[in-house]
Design an enzyme around this catalytic site. Structure first.
Site, PDB file in Angstrom:
ATOM      1  CB  CYS A   1       5.977   4.913  10.532  1.00 58.93           C
ATOM      2  SG  CYS A   1       7.639   5.480  10.781  1.00 58.93           S
TER       3      CYS A   1
ATOM      4  CD  GLU B   1      13.644  -5.284 -10.105  1.00 59.73           C
ATOM      5  OE1 GLU B   1      14.314  -4.510  -9.782  1.00 59.73           O
ATOM      6  OE2 GLU B   1      12.863  -5.995  -9.575  1.00 59.73           O
TER       7      GLU B   1
END
Ligand code: F6R
Length: 616
Positions: free
Chosen positions: A2, A488
């Site tokens: 947030c 990755e």
């Protein structure tokens, strides 16, 4: 996660809030909202989806100056934890009497119990969030205590979990309150204005003077300035710092996406990470400015903790450090580390790797390591972060602001810093002959040019993206120090294209995953010259025998008679095997990027993801 913005000052508040929320957009969110007080009225707007949806709801007059001498308001971008990303669940949440609005970053763990108690007292809830109970709790406590700073102290005694809160109360229309506990909150101090932000990025448009709140602190902003107290009501003298704000301004510099720009920045990022630390191959590595040398001499084990891409960088570090320094290195996902009882002590060096420096699990792992007496080095891209502040030493990776949610340049920079640390330890412990160390150092200095070479010819990778972009699954295989690079590569692809991808050690293929292989699952194989080259070729032949298309990322001297194993071959420059993950990762980053672009995905802000994961 947030994003939080608060403003009190002379500028028209709605544009300030929207602009600041936009600077936080890159962190990932699924709804947004804002609140402001005008003529004793508390006004709230909220919308699910992108900021544009919120912007479209707002009357034009809110963008004009209306003659007021002072404006006050706050805004929020939400990344849903409790309750779907709907308008109703978006913040701010408002008290039953309509006086108080609140925004929150974090998780209130005891919200169920609080909600039940407050419902019994007659409070009505309108959302499914954990957050809403906090505004009702504040309302309830303010019935007997008019001083909001005292109310917030009481609130802090009742909340369990992580939270950064900003509160607006129309009965105190010239004040804005903030609370920090295990979620970041910073005060921006401008000319005639004060701001609150979940990240300095939210305030740098307005000021480069900031005060970082610490866990357990409450702040009150007013036209007279800001005052900080702790949860026990004791006044705190918050330190005001000046930050290099220029580095925190996001700019695509002509690239279509931040991710592509950040991939292309890697040669410069490597130069910057090496600068002043690796001067010439003959000189010792200069890494620490403090007392580290003596303390590090006593270390007999290393434990690396990190999450996601940073965890993969840590795995590369393990191969490198163990090879050079001959000291055992363990790597663990921070979220696992924190819920077991790892065997570490004051002779274990803990290395915490985090791009954002705010990842909740990594931060907790640091605190637990300190509790067990282990010294901690933070490898981070944000020297101003909580992780940097709480570690004994900080090794900045110097990647510059990374905006794309998908980490690329920060991975490269983290690996470079781990290489430097490995070299430093090998030198100070005399673990390797000087000529071997010098050979690695010389190769390190060549890496920027070698990455540039790969970046100059994207066409073959673009062609592969078109050829394989419609696959449903993809497998990445490698061995040795490139095994983490394969992990990755798979992570990059899945997070931005939503194609299911897995990374495996090629030796593991025949222990299960090979059962999946057929023509529909392309296999990306990383082959670099070194001890596992021939083994990799055999593993690729096994995949080819199952009809899979095998795509080689190759730096080795591929024998003529095995070339038909591979459907496609991407040649990359040769380097020292231990440094090769830097070069093998770049084509995999580009492959993920071009596939996501080919599929029309939101490359920089993939669904469901956040740039800074501040909740566990
Ligand atoms: C993937 C990605 C994430 C982060 C992870 C840790 O591209 O960005 O996997 O690496 O959330 O974040 P930091 O490094 O900020 O601790």
């Amino acid at each position: 996660m947030c994003g939080i913005v608060g403003y009190i000052g002379k500028k028209s508040v709605v544009p300030v809030i929207l602009d600041s929320l936009q600077t936080l957009e890159y962190r990932g969110y699924d709804s947004a909202g804002l609140a402001f007080v005008d003529n004793d009225l508390l006004t709230v707007y909220k919308a699910s989806g992108k900021l544009m949806n919120l912007r479209n709801q707002l009357p034009e007059k809110l963008f004009e100056k209306n003659g007021k001498s002072r404006y006050i308001g706050m805004g929020h971008t939400r990344w849903a934890t409790h309750g779907a990303p709907t308008d109703q669940n978006a913040h701010p949440h408002v008290s039953c009497d309509g006086n108080i609005a609140l925004i929150h970053n974090g998780i209130v763990e005891n919200y169920g119990e609080l909600r039940e108690g407050l419902t019994q007292k007659g409070h009505q809830f309108h959302s499914k969030t954990d957050t809403e109970c906090v505004v009702h709790l504040i309302e309830e406590l303010s019935k007997s205590e008019p001083d909001m700073m005292k109310v917030l102290q009481q609130v802090s005694q009742r909340l369990v979990g992580a939270y950064a809160l900003v509160i607006l109360d129309k009965r105190h229309p010239d004040k804005l309150y903030g609370v920090r506990n295990h979620a970041p909150l910073v005060v921006g101090i401008g000319e005639d204005e004060l701001l609150l932000g979940s990240d300095v990025v939210a305030v740098v448009e307005h000021t480069n003077k900031v005060a970082y709140l610490k866990d357990g602190e409450i702040v009150e902003l007013s036209p007279q300035g800001f005052k900080v107290i702790n949860f026990y009501g004791e006044p705190i003298d918050a330190k005001v710092e000046t930050i290099a704000s220029g580095q925190l301004i996001a700019d695509k510099k002509g690239f279509k996406h931040f991710m592509l720009k950040e991939i292309h920045e890697q040669p410069d990022v490597i130069r910057s990470s090496l600068s002043g630390r690796l001067i010439t191959p003959e000189e010792p590595i200069a890494l620490f400015q403090s007392d580290a040398a003596q303390r590090l001499e006593q270390i007999n084990r290393i434990f690396i903790v990190a999450c996601g891409t940073s965890y993969h960088a840590g795995l590369v570090g393990k191969y490198f450090i163990e090879d050079l320094v001959r000291i055992p290195v363990e790597v663990e996902a921070a979220g696992e580390f924190r819920y077991r009882n790892p065997v570490i002590d004051d002779k274990t060096l803990v290395i915490a790797i985090s791009q954002s420096g705010e990842t909740a699990d990594t931060l907790t792992a640091i605190r637990q390591s300190h509790d067990k007496g282990s010294p901690v080095i933070a490898i981070t891209n944000r020297e101003d972060s909580t992780i940097a502040r709480e570690s004994d030493w900080v090794l900045p990776v110097r990647a510059g602001l990374e905006v794309s949610v998908c980490a690329t340049k920060s991975f490269t920079a983290q690996v470079i810093v781990l290489y430097l640390l490995g070299l430093y330890l090998a030198e100070t412990r005399k673990a390797l002959a000087a000529e071997n160390l010098q050979e690695i150092k010389s190769e390190l200095q060549r890496l920027p040019a070698l990455v540039e070479h790969i970046l100059h010819t994207p066409e073959p990778i673009q062609a592969l993206a078109k050829k394989y972009g419609n696959s449903r699954d993809m497998i990445f295989i490698a061995r040795g120090i490139n095994f983490p690079a394969a992990l990755e590569g798979a992570l990059k692809l899945k997070e931005i294209s939503y194609i299911h991808a897995e990374g495996y050690s090629a030796s593991e293929l025949k222990h299960g995953p090979i059962a999946m292989l057929d023509r529909s699952i392309p296999v990306v194989a990383v082959l670099t010259e070194g001890i596992v080259y021939d083994k990799m070729i055999s593993n690729c032949q096994e995949a080819k025998a199952r009809d899979a298309y095998v795509i080689a990322i190759n730096s080795g001297p591929m024998p003529e008679d095995v070339k038909d194993t591979f459907e496609d071959v991407l040649m990359i420059p040769k380097t020292h095997e231990l440094l090769s993950p830097i070069l093998t990762s770049v084509p995999m980053q580009l492959l993920a990027y071009y596939i996501a672009e080919f599929l029309g995905k939101d490359v920089d802000q993939p669904r469901n993801l956040a740039k800074s994961v501040t909740v566990e």
